[in-house]
Structure formats: structure tokens, C-alpha cells
Design a protein around this motif. Structure first.
Motif, PDB file in Angstrom:
ATOM      1  N   VAL A  62       0.839  -1.204   0.000  1.00  0.00           N
ATOM      2  CA  VAL A  62       0.000   0.000   0.000  1.00  0.00           C
ATOM      3  C   VAL A  62       0.872   1.251   0.000  1.00  0.00           C
ATOM      4  CG1 VAL A  62      -1.630   1.370   1.367  1.00  0.00           C
ATOM      5  CG2 VAL A  62      -1.972  -1.100   1.105  1.00  0.00           C
ATOM      6  N   ALA A  63       1.836   1.292   0.914  1.00  0.00           N
ATOM      7  CA  ALA A  63       2.726   2.450   1.003  1.00  0.00           C
ATOM      8  C   ALA A  63       3.537   2.619  -0.274  1.00  0.00           C
ATOM      9  CB  ALA A  63       3.654   2.313   2.209  1.00  0.00           C
ATOM     10  N   GLY A  64       4.001   1.500  -0.849  1.00  0.00           N
ATOM     11  CA  GLY A  64       4.781   1.580  -2.073  1.00  0.00           C
ATOM     12  C   GLY A  64       3.974   2.131  -3.233  1.00  0.00           C
ATOM     13  N   ALA A  65       2.709   1.715  -3.348  1.00  0.00           N
ATOM     14  CA  ALA A  65       1.860   2.218  -4.421  1.00  0.00           C
ATOM     15  C   ALA A  65       1.587   3.712  -4.251  1.00  0.00           C
ATOM     16  CB  ALA A  65       0.545   1.441  -4.458  1.00  0.00           C
ATOM     17  N   LEU A  66       1.376   4.153  -3.018  1.00  0.00           N
ATOM     18  CA  LEU A  66       1.153   5.571  -2.768  1.00  0.00           C
ATOM     19  C   LEU A  66       2.405   6.391  -3.078  1.00  0.00           C
ATOM     20  CD1 LEU A  66      -0.919   5.323   0.522  1.00  0.00           C
ATOM     21  CD2 LEU A  66      -1.739   6.187  -1.673  1.00  0.00           C
ATOM     22  N   ARG A  67       3.559   5.857  -2.693  1.00  0.00           N
ATOM     23  CA  ARG A  67       4.822   6.560  -2.975  1.00  0.00           C
ATOM     24  C   ARG A  67       5.055   6.711  -4.479  1.00  0.00           C
ATOM     25  NH1 ARG A  67       9.310   7.526  -0.317  1.00  0.00           N
ATOM     26  NH2 ARG A  67      10.452   6.857  -2.162  1.00  0.00           N
ATOM     27  N   SER A  68       4.915   5.613  -5.206  1.00  0.00           N
ATOM     28  CA  SER A  68       5.227   5.652  -6.634  1.00  0.00           C
ATOM     29  C   SER A  68       4.230   6.515  -7.403  1.00  0.00           C
ATOM     30  CB  SER A  68       5.261   4.235  -7.208  1.00  0.00           C
ATOM     31  OG  SER A  68       4.019   3.580  -7.049  1.00  0.00           O
ATOM     32  N   SER A  69       2.972   6.461  -7.031  1.00  0.00           N
ATOM     33  CA  SER A  69       1.979   7.284  -7.725  1.00  0.00           C
ATOM     34  C   SER A  69       2.144   8.763  -7.390  1.00  0.00           C
ATOM     35  CB  SER A  69       0.565   6.811  -7.390  1.00  0.00           C
ATOM     36  OG  SER A  69       0.348   6.765  -5.985  1.00  0.00           O
ATOM     37  N   LEU A  70       2.524   9.076  -6.147  1.00  0.00           N
ATOM     38  CA  LEU A  70       2.800  10.460  -5.797  1.00  0.00           C
ATOM     39  C   LEU A  70       4.000  10.971  -6.583  1.00  0.00           C
ATOM     40  CD1 LEU A  70       2.345  13.017  -4.191  1.00  0.00           C
ATOM     41  CD2 LEU A  70       3.533  11.972  -2.245  1.00  0.00           C
ATOM     42  N   ALA A  71       5.028  10.141  -6.716  1.00  0.00           N
ATOM     43  CA  ALA A  71       6.187  10.532  -7.514  1.00  0.00           C
ATOM     44  C   ALA A  71       5.803  10.785  -8.969  1.00  0.00           C
ATOM     45  CB  ALA A  71       7.263   9.452  -7.432  1.00  0.00           C
ATOM     46  N   ALA A  72       4.808  10.035  -9.468  1.00  0.00           N
ATOM     47  CA  ALA A  72       4.397  10.181 -10.862  1.00  0.00           C
ATOM     48  C   ALA A  72       3.660  11.495 -11.119  1.00  0.00           C
ATOM     49  CB  ALA A  72       3.512   8.999 -11.266  1.00  0.00           C
ATOM     50  N   VAL A  73       2.863  11.958 -10.148  1.00  0.00           N
ATOM     51  CA  VAL A  73       2.080  13.181 -10.381  1.00  0.00           C
ATOM     52  C   VAL A  73       2.771  14.439  -9.869  1.00  0.00           C
ATOM     53  CG1 VAL A  73      -0.090  11.910 -10.309  1.00  0.00           C
ATOM     54  CG2 VAL A  73       0.757  12.988  -8.222  1.00  0.00           C
ATOM     55  N   LEU A  74       3.782  14.284  -9.018  1.00  0.00           N
ATOM     56  CA  LEU A  74       4.410  15.453  -8.411  1.00  0.00           C
ATOM     57  C   LEU A  74       4.992  16.429  -9.434  1.00  0.00           C
ATOM     58  CD1 LEU A  74       4.857  16.707  -5.650  1.00  0.00           C
ATOM     59  CD2 LEU A  74       7.053  15.523  -5.520  1.00  0.00           C
ATOM     60  N   PRO A  75       5.617  15.978 -10.535  1.00  0.00           N
ATOM     61  CA  PRO A  75       6.121  16.953 -11.501  1.00  0.00           C
ATOM     62  C   PRO A  75       5.047  17.896 -12.032  1.00  0.00           C
ATOM     63  CG  PRO A  75       7.113  14.821 -11.920  1.00  0.00           C
ATOM     64  CD  PRO A  75       6.056  14.605 -10.879  1.00  0.00           C
ATOM     65  N   ALA A  76       3.810  17.424 -12.164  1.00  0.00           N
ATOM     66  CA  ALA A  76       2.728  18.284 -12.641  1.00  0.00           C
ATOM     67  C   ALA A  76       2.286  19.286 -11.576  1.00  0.00           C
ATOM     68  CB  ALA A  76       1.533  17.431 -13.068  1.00  0.00           C
ATOM     69  N   PHE A  77       2.649  19.027 -10.325  1.00  0.00           N
ATOM     70  CA  PHE A  77       2.318  19.916  -9.200  1.00  0.00           C
ATOM     71  C   PHE A  77       3.606  20.351  -8.503  1.00  0.00           C
ATOM     72  CE2 PHE A  77      -1.478  17.458  -9.989  1.00  0.00           C
ATOM     73  CZ  PHE A  77      -2.509  18.369  -9.815  1.00  0.00           C
ATOM     74  N   HIS A  78       4.606  20.744  -9.297  1.00  0.00           N
ATOM     75  CA  HIS A  78       5.943  20.977  -8.746  1.00  0.00           C
ATOM     76  C   HIS A  78       5.999  22.011  -7.626  1.00  0.00           C
ATOM     77  CE1 HIS A  78       5.520  23.841 -12.110  1.00  0.00           C
ATOM     78  NE2 HIS A  78       6.285  24.620 -11.404  1.00  0.00           N
ATOM     79  N   PRO A  79       5.128  23.059  -7.573  1.00  0.00           N
ATOM     80  CA  PRO A  79       5.210  23.955  -6.411  1.00  0.00           C
ATOM     81  C   PRO A  79       4.962  23.247  -5.082  1.00  0.00           C
ATOM     82  CG  PRO A  79       3.986  25.004  -8.186  1.00  0.00           C
ATOM     83  CD  PRO A  79       4.169  23.564  -8.568  1.00  0.00           C
ATOM     84  N   PHE A  80       4.230  22.139  -5.104  1.00  0.00           N
ATOM     85  CA  PHE A  80       3.960  21.416  -3.872  1.00  0.00           C
ATOM     86  C   PHE A  80       5.238  20.806  -3.284  1.00  0.00           C
ATOM     87  CE2 PHE A  80      -0.792  20.245  -4.768  1.00  0.00           C
ATOM     88  CZ  PHE A  80      -1.054  21.569  -5.091  1.00  0.00           C
ATOM     89  N   ALA A  81       6.242  20.621  -4.132  1.00  0.00           N
ATOM     90  CA  ALA A  81       7.514  20.054  -3.679  1.00  0.00           C
ATOM     91  C   ALA A  81       8.484  21.126  -3.197  1.00  0.00           C
ATOM     92  CB  ALA A  81       8.158  19.250  -4.807  1.00  0.00           C
ATOM     93  N   GLY A  82       8.090  22.377  -3.273  1.00  0.00           N
ATOM     94  CA  GLY A  82       8.996  23.464  -2.931  1.00  0.00           C
ATOM     95  C   GLY A  82       8.917  23.896  -1.481  1.00  0.00           C
ATOM     96  N   GLU A  83       9.500  25.059  -1.220  1.00  0.00           N
ATOM     97  CA  GLU A  83       9.470  25.680   0.103  1.00  0.00           C
ATOM     98  C   GLU A  83       8.909  27.091  -0.027  1.00  0.00           C
ATOM     99  OE1 GLU A  83      13.047  24.099   2.877  1.00  0.00           O
ATOM    100  OE2 GLU A  83      13.617  25.530   1.308  1.00  0.00           O
ATOM    101  N   LEU A  84       8.161  27.489   0.983  1.00  0.00           N
ATOM    102  CA  LEU A  84       7.733  28.882   1.062  1.00  0.00           C
ATOM    103  C   LEU A  84       8.898  29.672   1.643  1.00  0.00           C
ATOM    104  CD1 LEU A  84       5.238  30.718   0.603  1.00  0.00           C
ATOM    105  CD2 LEU A  84       4.774  30.469   3.049  1.00  0.00           C
ATOM    106  N   VAL A  85       9.395  30.656   0.867  1.00  0.00           N
ATOM    107  CA  VAL A  85      10.598  31.393   1.257  1.00  0.00           C
ATOM    108  C   VAL A  85      10.312  32.882   1.325  1.00  0.00           C
ATOM    109  CG1 VAL A  85      12.123  29.645   0.269  1.00  0.00           C
ATOM    110  CG2 VAL A  85      11.390  31.577  -1.145  1.00  0.00           C
ATOM    111  N   TYR A  86      11.186  33.601   2.026  1.00  0.00           N
ATOM    112  CA  TYR A  86      11.066  35.049   2.186  1.00  0.00           C
ATOM    113  C   TYR A  86      12.315  35.707   1.641  1.00  0.00           C
ATOM    114  CZ  TYR A  86      11.065  39.606   4.544  1.00  0.00           C
ATOM    115  OH  TYR A  86      11.133  40.941   4.821  1.00  0.00           O
ATOM    116  N   ASP A  87      12.128  36.727   0.807  1.00  0.00           N
ATOM    117  CA  ASP A  87      13.232  37.506   0.256  1.00  0.00           C
ATOM    118  C   ASP A  87      13.279  38.845   0.986  1.00  0.00           C
ATOM    119  OD1 ASP A  87      15.070  38.963  -1.143  1.00  0.00           O
ATOM    120  OD2 ASP A  87      14.108  38.746  -3.100  1.00  0.00           O
TER     121      ASP A  87
END
Length: 446
Positions: A62-87
Motif C-alpha cells: 500500500v505504502a509503495g503504491a502511494l509513494r510511486s503514484s505520488l512521484a508520478a504526479v508530483l512533476p505536474a504539481f511541482h510547487p507542492f515540492a517546494g518551500e515557502l521562502v522570504y526575500d
């Protein structure tokens, strides 16, 4: 305290080497005023509870399927992989998606009572729900944008929880549900119906005259001590424990009857929308349960998706925030009186019509409109009866319970589509002494 959730394994799901962008060379997502409004507010924390898979599936699978599918869609939602930063030079916040960007993924176990957590109408165990979602809050930027957690219930009847936490600056509810639907579709390797357009994150899609200055104004209001972002509206632990939380489901037939009754009471030929009917019913029910019978105002506040009403129209595939703040008020004696439901229906319907006519009309007041509402005299509506909470199937069936793990206000109501077609689920947080009366008023027999 319920049994603690114990982490078994914590890893990171990273973006492909070189990063992913929606514009050439772009690795920083600048934020619009719609986004920075949420810079110092608590993140969205959603949890889905699933019965044990049948036939049984090892948790590692179950965990492996969730991991691999999240990895598959993450590039389409790349801001979700980022950090909120302050300049500090520009005094702006943004989402940075550089090398090494990724999402924390936690695999955990617990001996909590699964059956108790999913019981319809039962008092929520808020501490338990919050342990089933990862915590990405930070007192100071940078802060992660998203994290995910999958938890196995060991002993008893078993069960699985999938928890997702997302910083609200990255997406509104519509954007989050789009992500969840695509993640679930990838997990079961089934194409989504209609081949939906790729998610869009480019904030200029919601640009308007004066937007950069308005973003600076909002940022000064919500986070004056940047890079510190201690949530201004996050309640103290003591105040939160005084709240009672329960979930109620209004069936399709009840919704139709409410709409017909409100239309007749208001003297209109057109029945109100599902949203207007449920919000009006909730507003009146909470006001009556609270004993708000004097002349002081009672408020209802909610967010309106304005993608279709911006000029130019914002594409449906846009993931970032595109919400206007709506607030209406009515004297308690009117709202709780015999004509209260009809008056509430008309007031909310007009507020929705007004924001559709001119979605940016009072944008400078969005922060103060909400901040100035006296706590304890308001109904705060979140979510939407169209969010498909029970359609999120990662390959082991639909959830038996879907909840927002954190609800922060006395008088908060969170809406999603119910498990049965045409129904609406309403999760409600109220002062404990008000909840019995509210339940009698809000739950309508079929």
C-alpha cells in the motif's frame, strides 16, 4: 490522549533532476494577492480513512503504491515540492522549487480505535485526527509546502489513513482536490475521464491592475514580522479543547426539501443552489443554538471561487488560489426569528451574485472583512459541497471517512460532497454547550 502514532519510515519524494517548471528556466513561483493572504494561516490538513483492503494487501505494498503514484504526479504539481521562502530585499514571499525539492512521505502505525474514528455522528477525537496528518508548520520561513503520511491501524479491525498537509499559499480547495484526484488516478493507473488539461501554476493567470501592491499590503497585514510566520488565527490549545466537533450528512432528499422550503419561504420561483441552501441552514441553526436573539449582528463568512468571473477568465486547470472573501451579517433577532431561513437564503444568494458581478470590487477589504468579525458571533464556512471527498480511491476502495484534521473556530463548518450521490457532509466545530441544540436543529429527518 489516544495511542500515539509511531513513524516507521520517513523519506522524501523528489522532483526529477533539473526541476520542473511551467515557464522556461522558472524555479520560483511568485505569489498573487490571493496566495499571500494565507501566508501566516494554518495549512490545509486533510485525512482520509479507509477500511482494510479486501482481499488483504500488505501495508508495504500500500505504502509503495502511494509513494510511486505520488512521484508520478508530483512533476505536474511541482510547487507542492517546494518551500515557502522570504526575500528580505523585496520583502516578498514565494515558492522556491530548486535542486533537491521534494515532499516528505511518512509511513506510520497506530493502535487507535479505527471504528471509533469513523463512527457517524460521533464526537471527533481531534488529537487523533491531527496525529494522522504530517505537521509542516514553522514559526519562521522557509517552510515546506506539502507532506504526506500513510498510517496502518494495527490490531482491532485494522484500517488505513492517508493524510495530506498543504500550505494554503500553493493552492485553494479546488487546486488541492485536483491534485488528490490525479494522485488517486495514478495509484490505480486509470486515466481520468475527459483527459483533463495539465495543472497550471503561473500566477499571472490571475493578474489584475494593482495586484503587486495589494500583495504587499496583505503580506504586511497577515505576517508583519517576516520571516516569522506564527499563525495569527491559530487558537491556543486550551481554547480548541473547549470545542465540540461532529460530522453530519444531509441526504439528497433532505437537500431537495431544504431548497424547496427556502424558495417558498423567500417567495422566489427559483430554488437556491445547494451551497446557498446548506449555508443558510447552517447559519440559522448555529445562531439559534447559540441563543443569538438580540439586535447584535451575526455574521456568515465564506470564500467564493471566482475563476469563471475574472476578466479574462481564469482556466479551470489553474491550481493556485482564486478566491474572494464574502461576509454577510444580520441582526440575531432577525436571523433566529420565524423568517430567518428565508432572510438568510436571500442574503447569501445576493452575496454570491454580487461577487460574480464584480469579483474584485472590495479586494482591499478582504483581510479586514474577516479579521473584524467578532469571534463567537460568526459562522465560518469552508470547503464546497462539490469537493469529491469520497471519490478519492487509491486502489483499496473509497474512504469510509474524510475529514479536515484541523478546525479552528467556534462556529466553523466544513462542507464536502457526501458519500452517497447528491448528499452533503458538514463537519462542525462549536462550543461544547451549543452542540446538542445545534444537532437537533441541523439534522433534518428524511
Amino acid at each position: 490522549m489516544p495511542p500515539a502514532v509511531r513513524a516507521r519510515r520517513a523519506t522524501a519524494i523528489s522532483l526529477p533532476t533539473g526541476g520542473v517548471t511551467d515557464a522556461p528556466g522558472r524555479r520560483v513561483v511568485s505569489l498573487s494577492p490571493f496566495d499571500v493572504y494565507w501566508a501566516a494561516l494554518p495549512p490545509i490538513r486533510r485525512v482520509f480513512l479507509f477500511a482494510p483492503p479486501s482481499p488483504p494487501v500488505p501495508f508495504t505494498d500500500v505504502a509503495g503504491a502511494l509513494r510511486s503514484s505520488l512521484a508520478a504526479v508530483l512533476p505536474a504539481f511541482h510547487p507542492f515540492a517546494g518551500e515557502l521562502v522570504y526575500d528580505p530585499e523585496s520583502r516578498a514571499v514565494a515558492i522556491a522549487c530548486g535542486e533537491g525539492a521534494g515532499v516528505a512521505f511518512v509511513e506510520a502505525e497506530t493502535e487507535m480505535d479505527f471504528a471509533r474514528l469513523v463512527e457517524e455522528g460521533a464526537e471527533h477525537d481531534v488529537d487523533a485526527l491531527q496525529q494522522l496528518v504530517p505537521d509542516i508548520r514553522r514559526e519562521e520561513l522557509p517552510a515546506p509546502v506539502m507532506a504526506a503520511q500513510v498510517t496502518e491501524f494495527i490490531g482491532g479491525v485494522g484500517g488505513i489513513a492517508v493524510g495530506v498537509t498543504l500550505h494554503h499559499t500553493a493552492a485553494d480547495g479546488r487546486g488541492l482536490w485536483r491534485f488528490l484526484e490525479m494522485w488517486a488516478a495514478a495509484a490505480v493507473a486509470v486515466p481520468m475521464a475527459g483527459e483533463p488539461a495539465s495543472p497550471l501554476h503561473f500566477r499571472r493567470l490571475v493578474s489584475f491592475e494593482g495586484d503587486e501592491e495589494l500583495a504587499r499590503v496583505f503580506l504586511r497585514q497577515v505576517a508583519p514580522d517576516l520571516p516569522r510566520t506564527v499563525p495569527k488565527q491559530d487558537p491556543s490549545p486550551g481554547s480548541q479543547k473547549q470545542l465540540s466537533r461532529r460530522t453530519f450528512t444531509l441526504s439528497s432528499s433532505v437537500i431537495q426539501r431544504l431548497k424547496q422550503q427556502l424558495a417558498a419561504a423567500a417567495g422566489t420561483a427559483t430554488a437556491p443552489s445547494m451551497f446557498v441552501a446548506v449555508v443558510a441552514h447552517g447559519w440559522v441553526s448555529i445562531a439559534r443554538a447559540s441563543g443569538f436573539t438580540n439586535g447584535a449582528p451575526v455574521f456568515a463568512a465564506f470564500l467564493a471561487d471566482i475563476r469563471a468571473h475574472m476578466s479574462p477568465r481564469v482556466p479551470d486547470a489553474y491550481v493556485g488560489n482564486c478566491l474572494a472573501v464574502c461576509a454577510v451579517a444580520m441582526a440575531g433577532e432577525e436571523l433566529t426569528g420565524p423568517d430567518g431561513p428565508a432572510r438568510a437564503c436571500l442574503a447569501i444568494r445576493e452575496a454570491v451574485a454580487e461577487v460574480r458581478r464584480d469579483p474584485l470590487a472590495d479586494r482591499a477589504r478582504w483581510f479586514s472583512k474577516f479579521a473584524d468579525i467578532p469571534r463567537g458571533r460568526a459562522v465560518i464556512m469552508a470547503g464546497s459541497p462539490w469537493f469529491p471527498a469520497y471519490g478519492v480511491d487509491f486502489g483499496f476502495g473509497r474512504p469510509v471517512r474524510a475529514e479536515l484534521a484541523s478546525m479552528n473556530y467556534d462556529g466553523e463548518m466544513v462542507l464536502v460532497a457526501g458519500r452517497e450521490a447528491g448528499s452533503v457532509q458538514a463537519s462542525v466545530a462549536l462550543a461544547a454547550d451549543k452542540m446538542p441544540a445545534f444537532r437537533e436543529l441541523f439534522v433534518v429527518d428524511t
